[in-house]
Motif scaffolding. Structure first.
Motif, PDB file in Angstrom:
ATOM      1  N   LEU A 429      -1.347  86.333 -21.063  1.00  0.00           N
ATOM      2  CA  LEU A 429      -0.929  85.536 -20.379  1.00  0.00           C
ATOM      3  C   LEU A 429       0.288  83.769 -21.289  1.00  0.00           C
ATOM      4  CD1 LEU A 429      -3.175  84.176 -17.228  1.00  0.00           C
ATOM      5  CD2 LEU A 429      -0.548  85.200 -17.140  1.00  0.00           C
ATOM      6  N   GLN A 430      -0.695  84.535 -21.934  1.00  0.00           N
ATOM      7  CA  GLN A 430       0.346  82.870 -23.404  1.00  0.00           C
ATOM      8  C   GLN A 430       0.657  84.132 -23.769  1.00  0.00           C
ATOM      9  OE1 GLN A 430      -2.413  82.450 -26.317  1.00  0.00           O
ATOM     10  NE2 GLN A 430      -3.685  81.126 -25.196  1.00  0.00           N
ATOM     11  N   GLU A 431       1.328  85.017 -24.490  1.00  0.00           N
ATOM     12  CA  GLU A 431       2.586  86.501 -24.785  1.00  0.00           C
ATOM     13  C   GLU A 431       3.580  85.909 -23.248  1.00  0.00           C
ATOM     14  OE1 GLU A 431       2.123  89.525 -26.863  1.00  0.00           O
ATOM     15  OE2 GLU A 431      -0.506  89.472 -26.409  1.00  0.00           O
ATOM     16  N   LEU A 432       3.585  85.930 -22.442  1.00  0.00           N
ATOM     17  CA  LEU A 432       4.137  86.341 -20.762  1.00  0.00           C
ATOM     18  C   LEU A 432       4.942  85.518 -21.243  1.00  0.00           C
ATOM     19  CD1 LEU A 432       5.119  88.858 -18.527  1.00  0.00           C
ATOM     20  CD2 LEU A 432       4.076  87.343 -17.621  1.00  0.00           C
ATOM     21  N   PHE A 433       4.251  83.989 -21.399  1.00  0.00           N
ATOM     22  CA  PHE A 433       4.844  82.774 -20.739  1.00  0.00           C
ATOM     23  C   PHE A 433       5.803  82.015 -22.110  1.00  0.00           C
ATOM     24  CE2 PHE A 433       2.310  83.409 -16.862  1.00  0.00           C
ATOM     25  CZ  PHE A 433       3.313  82.454 -15.816  1.00  0.00           C
ATOM     26  N   TYR A 434       5.970  82.615 -22.815  1.00  0.00           N
ATOM     27  CA  TYR A 434       6.038  82.362 -24.187  1.00  0.00           C
ATOM     28  C   TYR A 434       7.419  83.208 -23.963  1.00  0.00           C
ATOM     29  CZ  TYR A 434       7.564  81.956 -29.137  1.00  0.00           C
ATOM     30  OH  TYR A 434       8.437  82.028 -30.295  1.00  0.00           O
ATOM     31  N   ASP A 435       7.591  84.557 -24.213  1.00  0.00           N
ATOM     32  CA  ASP A 435       8.262  85.511 -23.981  1.00  0.00           C
ATOM     33  C   ASP A 435       9.345  84.956 -23.221  1.00  0.00           C
ATOM     34  OD1 ASP A 435       9.325  87.120 -26.116  1.00  0.00           O
ATOM     35  OD2 ASP A 435       9.293  88.482 -24.487  1.00  0.00           O
ATOM     36  N   GLN A 436       8.732  85.286 -21.757  1.00  0.00           N
ATOM     37  CA  GLN A 436      10.060  85.289 -20.864  1.00  0.00           C
ATOM     38  C   GLN A 436      10.641  83.759 -20.519  1.00  0.00           C
ATOM     39  OE1 GLN A 436      10.475  88.564 -19.590  1.00  0.00           O
ATOM     40  NE2 GLN A 436       9.605  88.954 -22.304  1.00  0.00           N
ATOM     41  N   VAL A 437      10.511  83.533 -21.233  1.00  0.00           N
ATOM     42  CA  VAL A 437      11.384  81.678 -20.786  1.00  0.00           C
ATOM     43  C   VAL A 437      12.373  82.001 -21.918  1.00  0.00           C
ATOM     44  CG1 VAL A 437       9.656  80.626 -19.994  1.00  0.00           C
ATOM     45  CG2 VAL A 437      10.166  80.546 -21.986  1.00  0.00           C
ATOM     46  N   PRO A 438      13.994  80.870 -21.851  1.00  0.00           N
ATOM     47  CA  PRO A 438      14.530  80.701 -22.513  1.00  0.00           C
ATOM     48  C   PRO A 438      13.649  79.390 -23.804  1.00  0.00           C
ATOM     49  CG  PRO A 438      15.224  80.020 -20.296  1.00  0.00           C
ATOM     50  CD  PRO A 438      13.907  80.052 -20.148  1.00  0.00           C
ATOM     51  N   CYS A 439      14.362  79.728 -24.997  1.00  0.00           N
ATOM     52  CA  CYS A 439      13.900  79.770 -26.242  1.00  0.00           C
ATOM     53  C   CYS A 439      13.749  77.907 -26.320  1.00  0.00           C
ATOM     54  CB  CYS A 439      14.957  79.990 -27.238  1.00  0.00           C
ATOM     55  SG  CYS A 439      14.052  79.631 -28.707  1.00  0.00           S
ATOM     56  N   GLU A 440      14.329  77.571 -25.567  1.00  0.00           N
ATOM     57  CA  GLU A 440      14.250  76.288 -26.049  1.00  0.00           C
ATOM     58  C   GLU A 440      13.446  75.346 -24.451  1.00  0.00           C
ATOM     59  OE1 GLU A 440      17.397  77.695 -24.682  1.00  0.00           O
ATOM     60  OE2 GLU A 440      18.764  75.824 -24.235  1.00  0.00           O
ATOM     61  N   LEU A 441      13.436  76.365 -23.952  1.00  0.00           N
ATOM     62  CA  LEU A 441      12.200  76.049 -23.155  1.00  0.00           C
ATOM     63  C   LEU A 441       9.921  76.732 -22.739  1.00  0.00           C
ATOM     64  CD1 LEU A 441      13.863  75.876 -19.488  1.00  0.00           C
ATOM     65  CD2 LEU A 441      13.104  74.125 -20.392  1.00  0.00           C
ATOM     66  N   ARG A 442      10.090  77.050 -25.004  1.00  0.00           N
ATOM     67  CA  ARG A 442       8.824  78.061 -25.069  1.00  0.00           C
ATOM     68  C   ARG A 442       7.566  76.494 -24.606  1.00  0.00           C
ATOM     69  NH1 ARG A 442      11.202  81.435 -29.246  1.00  0.00           N
ATOM     70  NH2 ARG A 442      11.787  83.413 -28.257  1.00  0.00           N
ATOM     71  N   SER A 443       7.791  75.723 -24.517  1.00  0.00           N
ATOM     72  CA  SER A 443       6.529  74.467 -24.390  1.00  0.00           C
ATOM     73  C   SER A 443       6.665  74.203 -23.370  1.00  0.00           C
ATOM     74  CB  SER A 443       7.488  72.802 -24.974  1.00  0.00           C
ATOM     75  OG  SER A 443       7.060  72.838 -26.573  1.00  0.00           O
ATOM     76  N   LEU A 444       7.637  74.154 -21.869  1.00  0.00           N
ATOM     77  CA  LEU A 444       7.321  74.433 -20.419  1.00  0.00           C
ATOM     78  C   LEU A 444       6.859  75.759 -20.372  1.00  0.00           C
ATOM     79  CD1 LEU A 444       8.022  73.227 -17.904  1.00  0.00           C
ATOM     80  CD2 LEU A 444       9.921  74.650 -17.863  1.00  0.00           C
ATOM     81  N   GLY A 445       7.228  76.792 -20.991  1.00  0.00           N
ATOM     82  CA  GLY A 445       6.284  78.290 -20.237  1.00  0.00           C
ATOM     83  C   GLY A 445       4.776  78.240 -20.871  1.00  0.00           C
TER      84      GLY A 445
END
Length: 527
Positions: A429-445
């Protein structure tokens, strides 16, 4: 490289790739995380024991309070992530939230020294939730900040980024195991003040270590004058809504959508935003929307995970924990079995399972992120089945009036299965929500990932409260009776196993049709 670049805009100097980032910075961040995990688990692991002991709460009330606090810890990152991504940046957010974290732990330690029960309880819960506020800002940003030390567009660094989350979990579990053994023993046998004071010092060390690496960090920034990411994605939804009744869309943009995004068949209603939005902006919105079903179907996994820090501990407290006539194993220290499982399994996974998987799948991670998550959910079902069977035996032993209670080591298998599910689902889940969101929104992911456990803890708390009320009758004990020998935790575990099986079926259905975003990222590189 694309419009994503590396620069230390928050620190006022340019980060040179050859002298910044990579494993050099990532290793330091792993050490920071290790110190923070020691602090967090130093108070959370044995929290239910403190609530039912010195503070005198009932088992059901204490379990509900632990779940509510854990839920808050996991839910607050959503607010902090917005602040980090839109205003402060990750570096500043980590420093501010870590300072609040240290303050909360200090007050928590002080509360144990107060003799007035009413004042002690008030200060304890205020400081406990101040810890939640600080942890809420620290947690999503530090993981993303660590992963950002690797360039996803470079094959070698992309592979390292894939391993980063594994080794982050590995390092965390070493300190979690140490914390669970050391802190639990000190709290139950020496002093709660010392038992909470040591985690406070550990968090102070984490803040010091993070500041120590300031000059070597690599910070990802967006170039090219892009709009605020929240504004971009919101605009897509607004424009799609405005154009919902429009039958003709600009032919050029419609053709570009078909040619450039043939695999993007889902959420076609957002394509109507193409009249005034860029194609990349539409894909960003779709990427965020695709995560919603995955998020929802993983909630039951979070409910299952919550039980390992409440009812597993209470189970252990009723069992034979003697190593010698003078030495008892603290019930909370059994969480170390989960950590030990992860410590043993992650190197095996990273050095054996992943390379073997690459031979068959040509995927840099061995298996896809969604396959990894699904495997962990299945293992969590097995954990509940085993827990239910062990509880049935424990109840039978207790009701047979056996002189020596059932050994606490019977709980080891359920802790092992929880540990194995961690390696697959939590890291996946950490990988998925890091990788699958826009670069600038990775904290949100990352915050969305953490919110799974927040909502899961809240749902667990609600479930426990409702079941406790429904099953409590004058002629019948609650499933969660203060005397667990009169309760029925086994029924609760069977219920969770059934709910998890249903959730897994829905998860597999959504995962089958999931389309990965940004196919040039580390998840899809063929090595």
């Amino acid at each position: 490289m694309s419009n994503t670049g590396f620069a230390a805009e928050e620190l006022g100097n340019t980060a040179v790739r050859s002298s910044s980032g990579g494993w050099r910075s990532a290793r330091l961040i792993i050490c920071v995380e290790m110190a923070e995990r020691f602090a967090y688990y130093g108070i959370s692991t044995n929290l239910i024991t403190y609530l039912t002991g010195p503070l005198g709460e009932s088992t059901a009330s204490a379990a509900a309070n632990v779940n509510a606090w854990s839920g808050t810890v996991s839910f607050l990152p959503l607010l902090w992530a917005f602040v980090a991504d839109a205003f402060l940046g990750r570096f500043r957010t980590i420093i501010i939230s870590s300072s609040l974290y240290v303050m909360g732990l200090g007050l928590l330690t002080f509360s144990t020294m107060i003799h007035s029960q009413e004042l002690q309880v008030t200060l304890f819960f205020c400081s406990l939730y101040l810890v939640a506020v600080g942890q809420g800002g620290y947690k999503p940003c530090i993981k993303v900040f660590g992963a950002d030390q690797f360039d996803g567009n470079d094959i070698k660094e992309a592979k390292a980024k894939s391993s980063f989350f594994d080794w982050l979990m590995f390092g965390n579990c070493i300190t979690i195991l140490t914390s669970q053994l050391v802190s639990s023993y000190i709290q139950e046998n020496l002093s709660w003040s010392l038992g909470f004071g040591i985690p406070s010092a550990s968090m102070l060390l984490a803040l010091f270590l993070f500041l120590l690496g300031t000059s070597s960090y690599r910070v990802i920034t967006e170039r090219g004058g892009k709009k605020n990411p929240f504004a971009r994605i919101s605009r897509v939804f607004v424009e799609a809504l405005k154009n919902r009744k429009q039958t003709e869309v600009d032919n050029l943009k419609e053709n570009l959508l078909i040619l450039a995004h043939q695999d993007s068949k889902e959420y076609r209603f957002l394509d109507r935003a193409a009249v005034s939005c860029d194609l990349d902006e539409i894909e960003e919105a779709k990427a965020m929307l695709r995560l919603v079903p995955i998020w929802m179907t993983c909630l039951v996994f979070a409910i299952v995970y919550a039980q390992s820090y409440t009812f597993f501990t209470k189970q252990g407290a009723t069992m034979n924990r003697s190593i010698s006539p003078e030495l008892l194993v603290p019930a909370a220290s059994l969480h170390g079995v989960t950590s030990l499982t992860i410590i043993v399994f992650i190197p095996l996974y990273d050095h054996l399972r992943v390379p073997m998987g690459r031979l068959f799948t040509h995927n840099s991670s061995g298996i896809t992120m969604l396959q990894r998550i699904g495997t962990g959910i299945f293992l969590s079902i097995l954990a509940m089945v085993v827990a239910a069977l062990v509880e049935i035996k424990r109840l039978q032993t207790a009701r047979d009036d056996v002189t020596i209670p059932m050994s606490v080591w019977w709980l080891v298998p359920q802790y092992v299965f929880i540990g194995l599910s961690d390696v697959f689902t939590r890291i996946g889940l950490q990988e998925l929500f890091y990788d699958q969101v826009p670069c600038e929104l990775r904290s949100l992911g990352m915050a969305l990932n953490l919110s799974i456990y927040g909502v899961g803890n809240f749902l667990s708390s609600i479930m426990i409260s409702v079941i406790d009320k429904v099953t409590s009758h004058s002629d019948q004990s609650s499933w969660f009776d203060n005397d667990l020998n009169q309760g029925h935790l086994d029924y609760f575990y069977w219920l969770l196993a059934c709910l998890s099986s249903i959730a897994l079926a829905f998860y597999l259905w959504f995962a089958k049709s999931y389309v990965y975003n940004r196919l040039n990222t580390f998840q899809s590189i063929v090595l």
